[in-house]
Design a protein around this motif. Structure first.
Motif, PDB file in Angstrom:
ATOM      1  N   PRO A 178       0.805  -1.224   0.000  1.00 47.62           N
ATOM      2  CA  PRO A 178       0.000   0.000   0.000  1.00 47.62           C
ATOM      3  C   PRO A 178       0.845   1.284   0.000  1.00 47.62           C
ATOM      4  N   GLU A 179       2.167   1.129   0.157  1.00 48.55           N
ATOM      5  CA  GLU A 179       3.070   2.280   0.150  1.00 48.55           C
ATOM      6  C   GLU A 179       3.611   2.608  -1.241  1.00 48.55           C
ATOM      7  N   ASN A 180       3.436   1.677  -2.204  1.00 52.43           N
ATOM      8  CA  ASN A 180       3.982   1.963  -3.537  1.00 52.43           C
ATOM      9  C   ASN A 180       3.104   1.465  -4.692  1.00 52.43           C
ATOM     10  N   MET A 181       1.908   0.977  -4.371  1.00 50.99           N
ATOM     11  CA  MET A 181       1.021   0.507  -5.430  1.00 50.99           C
ATOM     12  C   MET A 181      -0.404   1.000  -5.195  1.00 50.99           C
ATOM     13  N   MET A 182      -0.982   1.572  -6.236  1.00 51.20           N
ATOM     14  CA  MET A 182      -2.388   1.961  -6.264  1.00 51.20           C
ATOM     15  C   MET A 182      -3.075   1.159  -7.367  1.00 51.20           C
ATOM     16  N   TYR A 183      -4.390   1.306  -7.440  1.00 53.01           N
ATOM     17  CA  TYR A 183      -5.154   0.623  -8.481  1.00 53.01           C
ATOM     18  C   TYR A 183      -6.117   1.590  -9.180  1.00 53.01           C
ATOM     19  N   VAL A 184      -6.252   1.422 -10.493  1.00 51.49           N
ATOM     20  CA  VAL A 184      -7.273   2.148 -11.243  1.00 51.49           C
ATOM     21  C   VAL A 184      -8.580   1.384 -11.100  1.00 51.49           C
ATOM     22  N   VAL A 185      -9.591   2.071 -10.560  1.00 52.19           N
ATOM     23  CA  VAL A 185     -10.909   1.461 -10.360  1.00 52.19           C
ATOM     24  C   VAL A 185     -11.954   2.454 -10.849  1.00 52.19           C
ATOM     25  N   GLY A 186     -12.708   2.092 -11.875  1.00 57.44           N
ATOM     26  CA  GLY A 186     -13.649   3.015 -12.493  1.00 57.44           C
ATOM     27  C   GLY A 186     -14.815   3.388 -11.605  1.00 57.44           C
ATOM     28  N   ALA A 187     -15.227   4.649 -11.675  1.00 60.07           N
ATOM     29  CA  ALA A 187     -16.280   5.166 -10.802  1.00 60.07           C
ATOM     30  C   ALA A 187     -17.672   4.751 -11.230  1.00 60.07           C
ATOM     31  N   THR A 188     -17.840   4.264 -12.452  1.00 62.14           N
ATOM     32  CA  THR A 188     -19.178   3.978 -12.951  1.00 62.14           C
ATOM     33  C   THR A 188     -19.719   2.640 -12.451  1.00 62.14           C
ATOM     34  N   ARG A 189     -18.953   1.943 -11.610  1.00 68.07           N
ATOM     35  CA  ARG A 189     -19.398   0.664 -11.054  1.00 68.07           C
ATOM     36  C   ARG A 189     -19.290   0.716  -9.525  1.00 68.07           C
ATOM     37  N   GLY A 190     -20.252   1.374  -8.878  1.00 68.79           N
ATOM     38  CA  GLY A 190     -20.189   1.567  -7.434  1.00 68.79           C
ATOM     39  C   GLY A 190     -20.054   0.283  -6.646  1.00 68.79           C
ATOM     40  N   GLU A 191     -20.882  -0.709  -6.991  1.00 71.34           N
ATOM     41  CA  GLU A 191     -20.843  -1.966  -6.250  1.00 71.34           C
ATOM     42  C   GLU A 191     -19.529  -2.713  -6.475  1.00 71.34           C
ATOM     43  N   LYS A 192     -18.923  -2.512  -7.630  1.00 69.49           N
ATOM     44  CA  LYS A 192     -17.643  -3.170  -7.901  1.00 69.49           C
ATOM     45  C   LYS A 192     -16.508  -2.535  -7.090  1.00 69.49           C
ATOM     46  N   LEU A 217     -19.767  10.613  -7.146  1.00 72.18           N
ATOM     47  CA  LEU A 217     -18.748  10.853  -6.132  1.00 72.18           C
ATOM     48  C   LEU A 217     -19.178  10.279  -4.781  1.00 72.18           C
ATOM     49  N   LYS A 218     -20.456  10.396  -4.470  1.00 70.41           N
ATOM     50  CA  LYS A 218     -20.954   9.862  -3.191  1.00 70.41           C
ATOM     51  C   LYS A 218     -20.797   8.351  -3.128  1.00 70.41           C
ATOM     52  N   ASP A 219     -21.084   7.667  -4.227  1.00 68.38           N
ATOM     53  CA  ASP A 219     -20.929   6.209  -4.255  1.00 68.38           C
ATOM     54  C   ASP A 219     -19.462   5.804  -4.143  1.00 68.38           C
ATOM     55  N   VAL A 220     -18.593   6.556  -4.820  1.00 71.93           N
ATOM     56  CA  VAL A 220     -17.161   6.268  -4.749  1.00 71.93           C
ATOM     57  C   VAL A 220     -16.688   6.346  -3.307  1.00 71.93           C
TER      58      VAL A 220
END
Length: 273
Positions: A178-192, A217-220
């Motif tokens: 968690p100190e050197n890796m992030m993930y791209v996670v799309g906002a259009t899939r709240g439950e995902k 934004l609220k779901d994110v």
């Protein structure tokens, strides 16, 4: 930039906004075209207008390399203009065999001095590991994107019934931390987003798709926020092209402020900041 410094910026600004600098010569205001470097001048004014409200800037590299050497020069000048206290993301989506990845990492982390880079995981650990060998630099790995074609592969299931994006998360989380890796996670899939957060509870997510692409934004925040926020929510077109007139920077600042104010409420709600 390390995780502690990034979280301090989030707390200080009460914002987890990332402004995408997807600067298209065909969309910037006409009055800037007389400038020696219209791309840089546009970016400079956007940065001046939005830096109070954002904790990250994300140039999409394609918009610059499409212009050849002039585009790379505009990108470098833009990067140097961004305050050092603000996190920088090279949205380059690189990913190749080890020796090539090592050179990509050197290009973006040493030569250009970005804080992070987006990387595709398809070729496995030897294509990602070279990016993880730089202190206080980050890999932002594509995990679950919001584009229409993402369903072609990311949601397909293995013989055990596990979707591919879950396999990517579980395996790659052992490569970095968690100190050197992030993930791209799309906002259009709240439950995902909630599913991803269960698998990688401590990692930061770079979340595109809020605003012009319809993400909430609220779901994110509801599904993705962790104890240190853990979110960088990107807005590109909704901010930088809020106006195509001479007031473009002022309009961009207003849109960034609007998002920051919404984020402040959400940070207070979930983290009591």
């Amino acid at each position: 930039m390390n995780r502690k410094t990034l979280f301090e910026q989030i707390k200080q600004k009460k914002s987890f906004l990332c402004v995408g600098l997807d600067t298209d010569p065909a969309k910037i205001p006409a009055h800037l075209l007389k400038e020696a470097d219209p791309i840089y001048e546009f970016n400079k004014q956007i940065i001046d207008a939005t830096q109070e409200y954002t904790v990250a800037y994300k140039p999409n590299i394609a918009f610059y390399e499409a212009l050849g050497t002039k585009g790379w020069e505009s990108l470098q000048k833009t990067l140097e203009y961004i305050p050092k206290s603000i996190f920088t993301i090279a949205d380059a989506k690189r990913g190749d065999i080890g020796n090539t990845s090592s050179l990509y990492a050197k290009a973006f982390f040493e030569t250009m001095d970005f804080d992070s880079i987006t990387v595709a995981p398809y070729m496995g650990i030897d294509s990602v590991k070279p990016f993880l060998e730089f202190k206080d630099k980050w890999v932002i790995l594509l995990a679950l994107t919001s584009n229409e074609g993402s369903m072609d592969f990311q949601l397909t299931r293995s013989a055990e019934g596990k979707p591919l994006f879950q396999e990517v998360l579980e395996k790659s989380s052992k490569w970095g931390t968690p100190e050197n890796m992030m993930y791209v996670v799309g906002a259009t899939r709240g439950e995902k987003i909630a599913e991803v957060r269960k698998i990688v509870p401590e990692h930061f997510f770079l979340v595109p798709g809020v605003g012009a692409q319809g993400g909430s934004l609220k779901d994110v925040a509801k599904y993705g926020m962790n104890s240190e926020c853990g979110l960088l929510v990107n807005s590109s077109r909704g901010i930088i092209y809020a106006s195509n007139g001479e007031d473009f920077a002022e309009a961009a600042g207003k849109e960034a402020k609007k998002l920051q104010e919404e984020m402040a409420v959400l940070l207070d709600k979930y983290l009591s900041l």
